[in-house]
Design a protein around this motif. Structure first.
Motif, mmCIF file in Angstrom:
data_model
loop_
_atom_site.group_PDB
_atom_site.id
_atom_site.type_symbol
_atom_site.label_atom_id
_atom_site.label_comp_id
_atom_site.label_asym_id
_atom_site.label_seq_id
_atom_site.Cartn_x
_atom_site.Cartn_y
_atom_site.Cartn_z
ATOM 1 N N PHE A 77 34.074 34.621 -6.856
ATOM 2 C CA PHE A 77 32.550 34.397 -6.612
ATOM 3 C C PHE A 77 32.149 35.728 -7.115
ATOM 4 C CE2 PHE A 77 33.950 31.666 -3.584
ATOM 5 C CZ PHE A 77 32.926 30.603 -3.477
ATOM 6 N N LYS A 78 31.076 35.644 -7.651
ATOM 7 C CA LYS A 78 30.044 36.779 -8.491
ATOM 8 C C LYS A 78 28.602 36.206 -8.550
ATOM 9 C CE LYS A 78 31.090 36.203 -13.139
ATOM 10 N NZ LYS A 78 31.587 37.032 -14.536
ATOM 11 N N GLY A 109 28.096 35.246 -2.508
ATOM 12 C CA GLY A 109 28.150 33.669 -2.606
ATOM 13 C C GLY A 109 28.270 33.304 -1.062
ATOM 14 N N GLY A 134 27.593 27.364 -10.175
ATOM 15 C CA GLY A 134 28.302 26.936 -8.714
ATOM 16 C C GLY A 134 28.802 25.496 -8.792
ATOM 17 N N ALA A 155 28.664 25.274 -3.382
ATOM 18 C CA ALA A 155 29.515 26.507 -3.524
ATOM 19 C C ALA A 155 28.471 27.213 -4.489
ATOM 20 C CB ALA A 155 30.654 26.693 -3.874
ATOM 21 N N ASN A 207 34.898 39.057 -3.752
ATOM 22 C CA ASN A 207 35.220 38.514 -4.763
ATOM 23 C C ASN A 207 36.704 38.327 -5.044
ATOM 24 O OD1 ASN A 207 35.284 37.132 -7.410
ATOM 25 N ND2 ASN A 207 35.040 38.922 -8.617
ATOM 26 N N ASN A 253 27.154 30.702 -6.912
ATOM 27 C CA ASN A 253 27.701 31.732 -7.540
ATOM 28 C C ASN A 253 29.423 31.794 -7.815
ATOM 29 O OD1 ASN A 253 25.205 32.741 -7.520
ATOM 30 N ND2 ASN A 253 25.594 34.104 -5.665
ATOM 31 N N ALA A 254 29.714 30.656 -7.923
ATOM 32 C CA ALA A 254 31.071 30.374 -8.086
ATOM 33 C C ALA A 254 31.556 30.548 -9.580
ATOM 34 C CB ALA A 254 31.683 28.888 -7.585
#
Length: 788
Positions: free
Chosen positions: A255-256, A270, A196, A352, A319, A354-355
């Motif tokens: 994002f995941k 996220g 992130g 941020a 995503n 799970n970037a």
């Protein structure tokens, strides 16, 4: 944002018109649309020539248009050239009709910046005049520019970055982490980096961020920086004028979740969180906007006036490529000066999670496969948590959902609310449209399946302060569909009744999917609703909390006076939802309560309404209330909802019918039993039996009366004889011997019955009414000698 549009004109007469639609952002005023210039090419003639307006000039005969005077010059009407202002004492803005005196310099006319860190870990504070400089330093009360060059220690690198001895910070390599103060280290075995971005130190602008400035009416702030780094925060810059938009952009390619947190479809991927405050003396506004896949930028939230230090969170469910934008405007009044230069916004941190292509400030535990060597992570199946003792994947218990922020330990499985269940992958909780309640020894079963399709409500109309008519349009996805959010709201459509909208389409920018969403519909005055415009839709509820008979759940309370009292004895059922996105002034975020009421007169989908005291569905902007009345909201029918009616006995058969209780407060469930036939005896038979029993009873009473009367006579005779015997003894006269019985006497004590008839025999003789004479045979005992 500036636009240039060209329209091809046909020969002959052409009529051009511009029409704008204003969208209200809460209580804020409608922003103006400014048209800078209109150019028409190809006109063969004109009826007359017009002189150039003040601030413009034309130096050639037959010029197509007038040119604008540059900065620090001016012109009057019909000018052929612009006149320069006195350079040392006067100035003018672009397109001015006069020059004005330069004011003395103040603290509003300069700003400070921090230079990049040097090899010694030091940064210099530099002061610069705001350009263009319009103030004078030589006046008596003017201030001078503070000296630059003061050195200070550089702040540490942001988490996930490290300093390798150079003057800048670099991201940690993949598989490593750092808190910003130490070198990057690899994650231990059995863990993985939590990727992130976390920006909390602002010495230089991060590489995936940029800043700019623009003004709708002019271009004097083009090329200027809109925001400035200031150590522990980043703040809005000076700009060219107070009505400039100061822009800050953050670009994230996607994002995941991490490999050990394989999220289900539609779950949270996220989130972005930022901490900010605003210091304003005028009507400043801070906008937070989101652009998905670089298609269009939509305002998510906005804040006006002074706001204390606070945090805001935006949830990511898709995503895609995101660009987050912060835009600050000191005032929306059309002006070119800088009176409110000290009004500013400060952002202290931006995070941020799970970037994609992010960096790691820490490591998290991950599941280990049985065949793994212990150094690599494998993703757990959806709905599985990581057991702390063995680091193996374990399935969450039934009716729980897996937290997107934690998968380590059984506590990561969060229980669903009352009356709800989890999806197969434990990604979200939802209602399966069935609800059970026990009340006063009576079981109430509800089936809302026929209400599982999206319910809609458009109430109004309402009017703005300027008379613009608009409607509030709501969509509600009550239950079912395995937790899929079926309520869709769209932005800027031409026909809001279109049903071919698919939430999973690529053009997701103008659609929001939720359990409850809202749009503001502005109808066209000329073409009706089919030409309606919809404002930027908002999500009112994307998380299902539970369903209960009680009117309170998780601090969401439906007041008793919010809706009229139900006329039925059937309790209302309440569905509760919340929004995971933090609203502007709602500490706990937005929440929604839907009261389901049994109303047999409202067939099919029934009717949805909002409280009369809150025509927009909410009174405070945070909690929304809806009343859904329908026959489908009634409980399922049981044996307590009908009764039986017995018919007359005809020809030995009796019919029993079953009918519903009135009024009927149930639906579906069990059906009425079929009519029942049973054997019975007719009235004539029972009359005969009754007459026979009555006659027998009468005869029995007569017989008993005679018997007891005769017995009473005998008792009276014995009593009188006893009295006479007593009197004779008193006279002392000898009794004469005689073998005869005096007339009327009955020597009872001398009687010996030879054939005594029982009481039963007497009754039988009376009952058979025998007329034969009965005699009793007695033997008389003589007092004389047997020799006579």
């Amino acid at each position: 944002m500036k636009f240039l549009r060209k329209v091809m004109l046909k020969s002959g007469t052409n009529i051009l018109y511009w029409r704008t639609t204003g969208i209200l952002m809460g209580s804020k005023a409608v922003k103006p649309v400014l048209v800078k210039n209109i150019t028409i090419e190809g006109v063969a003639y004109t009826s007359e020539c017009f002189p150039c307006k003040p601030g413009t000039f034309s130096n050639k005969p037959g010029s197509f248009n007038c040119q604008v005077c540059p900065r620090n010059t001016y012109s009057e009407k019909g000018a052929k050239e612009c006149i320069k202002c006195a350079e040392d004492s006067q100035f003018s803005e672009e397109g001015s009709s006069e020059c004005v005196e330069r004011p003395p310099c103040t603290t509003k006319d300069y700003f400070q910046i921090h230079t990049p860190c040097d090899g010694d870990g030091k940064t210099q504070i530099m002061y610069k005049w705001i350009e263009p400089k319009i103030c004078r330093e030589d006046l008596t009360d003017a201030i001078r520019l503070p000296p630059s060059g003061e050195k200070k220690d550089c702040p540490p690198c942001n988490p996930g970055f490290y300093n390798n001895g150079s003057s800048s910070c670099h991201p940690c390599p993949p598989g490593t982490f750092s808190d910003g103060t130490k070198e990057c280290r690899p994650c231990p075995a059995g863990t993985e980096p939590a990727l992130g971005f976390e920006y909390k130190w602002w010495n230089v602008l991060p590489g995936n961020m940029k800043t700019s400035c623009f003004n709708v009416g002019n271009s004097k702030c083009d090329g200027m920086n809109g925001w400035e780094v200031a150590g522990d925060h980043i703040q809005s810059g000076a700009g060219g004028s107070d009505n400039d938009y100061l822009i800050l952009n953050l670009h994230i390619p996607g994002f995941k979740p991490p490999t050990s947190m394989t999220g289900a479809m539609g779950s949270e991927l996220g989130r972005i969180t930022f901490v900010f405050e605003t210091l304003c003396s005028a009507d400043c506004v801070l906008y937070f906007m989101v652009d998905i896949n670089r298609k269009s930028t939509n305002v998510v939230e906005s804040w006006g006036g002074t706001k204390e230090k606070q945090a805001y969170t935006h949830i990511i469910f898709k995503n895609a490529t995101f660009t987050f934008t912060w835009a600050f405007q000191r005032t929306n009044q059309g002006q070119d000066n800088r009176r409110f230069i000290n009004d500013m916004v400060k952002i202290y941190s931006i995070t941020a999670t799970n970037a994609v292509d992010g960096v790691a400030s820490s490591c998290r535990a991950c599941a280990l496969g049985s065949e793994q060597s212990g150094s690599s992570c494998v993703p757990c199946p959806p709905g599985h948590y990581i057991e702390k003792e063995t680091n193996q994947c374990k399935d969450c218990p039934p009716d729980t959902y897996l937290s997107i922020h934690q998968v380590y330990g059984k506590e990561a499985c969060i229980p669903c609310g009352p009356g709800s269940r989890s999806t197969r992958d434990h990604s979200v909780c939802y209602s399966d449209c069935f609800f059970y309640h026990e009340k006063e020894n009576q079981s109430l079963h509800y089936d809302f399946s026929n209400l599982s399709s999206v319910g809609s409500l458009m109430n109004g109309p309402s009017f703005t302060s300027k008379g613009t008519k608009y409607f509030h349009f709501f969509n509600i996805s009550l239950c079912g569909h395995e937790g899929e959010k079926m309520a869709l709201c769209t932005n800027n459509i031409t026909d809001f009744t279109v049903k071919e909208m698919v939430a999973g389409s690529d053009d997701y920018t103008n659609l929001v999917g939720a359990f409850v969403c809202q749009s503001t519909i502005i109808p066209s005055e000329s073409k009706g609703f089919r030409a309606a415009l919809s404002s930027q839709s908002i999500i009112l509820a994307d998380t299902f909390l539970g369903v209960t008979i009680e009117n309170t759940l998780q601090n969401i309370n439906i007041k008793e006076d919010m809706f009229p009292v139900s006329p039925s004895r059937i309790p209302d059922v309440h569905f509760f939802y919340k929004s995971s996105t933090t609203a502007t002034s709602c500490i706990n975020g937005r929440s929604t309560a839907v009261k389901m009421r049994c109303n047999p007169t409202k067939l099919g989908a029934g009717m949805i309404s909002v409280p009369s005291k809150c025509p927009a569905g909410t009174c405070d902007g945070c909690t929304f209330y809806f009343l859904w009345e329908s026959a489908e909201a009634c409980p399922l029918c049981t044996e307590h909802d009908f009764h039986e009616i017995e018919g007359a006995c005809k020809r030995g058969l009796q019919e029993t019918l079953y009918v519903w209780n009135e009024p009927k407060w149930c639906i579906k469930g069990i059906s009425l039993p079929e009519k029942k036939l049973s054997t019975c005896e007719t009235v004539d038979f029972w009359l005969k039996v009754g007459a026979g029993v009555g006659a027998f009873t009468a005869v029995l009473l007569v017989a008993l009366t005679c018997y007891f009367w005769k017995k009473n006579q005998k008792l009276e005779y014995k009593y009188s004889k006893l009295v006479m015997t007593t009197n004779s003894k008193e006279c002392e006269l000898p009794a004469a011997d005689s073998c005869a019985i005096m007339e009327g006497e009955d020597n009872e004590e001398e009687v010996v019955y030879s054939n005594k008839q029982s009481l039963l025999g007497k009754l039988k003789s009376l009952a058979t009414k025998e007329k034969e004479d009965h005699f009793e045979s007695v033997q008389l005992k003589s007092s004389r000698s047997p020799n006579i």
